[in-house]
Design a protein around this motif. Structure first.
Motif: not given
Length: 132
Positions: A29-30, A35-37, A52-53, A69-71
């Motif tokens: 996804l990125g 992704v968080l942004a 993470a959640w 928690s992956g990147d």
């Protein structure tokens, strides 16, 4: 008990799971921060104090976002609880912001505006199993 929706990168022209080519390996996804942004832009009310959640709450529903928690982030699992079709709006908004598909894990189909049968079937099952 939750209704689970998997957000996953799919080929652009896919409108059903049957159309996914055999051997397709989804792209991530990125990057985590991207992704968080994107999630925050799609649903500004999301609580990402634990990135993470994530948590999102509506008037009659809640959504947990299992981002991990992956990147980079490969996928996000949405755990949706409650009632009301308005729970689908933020799920679809998040999917659109990430340019990915939303897979209804109960029905094994793609989630799209107006396709609420999986959500309704889950609520009926949940209510039958747990009682009023």
């Amino acid at each position: 008990m939750s209704w689970d929706v998997l957000l996953l990168r799919l080929p652009d022209d896919v409108t059903s799971l049957e159309e996914i080519p055999s051997g397709h390996t989804p792209a991530p996804l990125g990057r985590r921060h991207e992704v968080l942004a994107a999630v925050t832009e799609a649903v500004p009310e999301v609580d990402l104090s634990d990135p993470a959640w994530g948590e999102l709450h509506g008037p009659t529903w809640s959504i947990e976002l299992n981002i991990g928690s992956g990147d980079p982030v490969d996928s996000i699992m949405l755990h949706i609880r409650g009632s009301g079709d308005d729970a689908l709006t933020p799920a679809l908004r998040i999917a659109a912001s990430l340019r990915c598909g939303a897979i209804d894990c109960a029905e094994g189909s793609l989630l799209a505006p107006g396709r609420t049968s999986g959500w309704h079937a889950f609520q009926e099952f949940r209510d039958r199993v747990t009682g009023p």
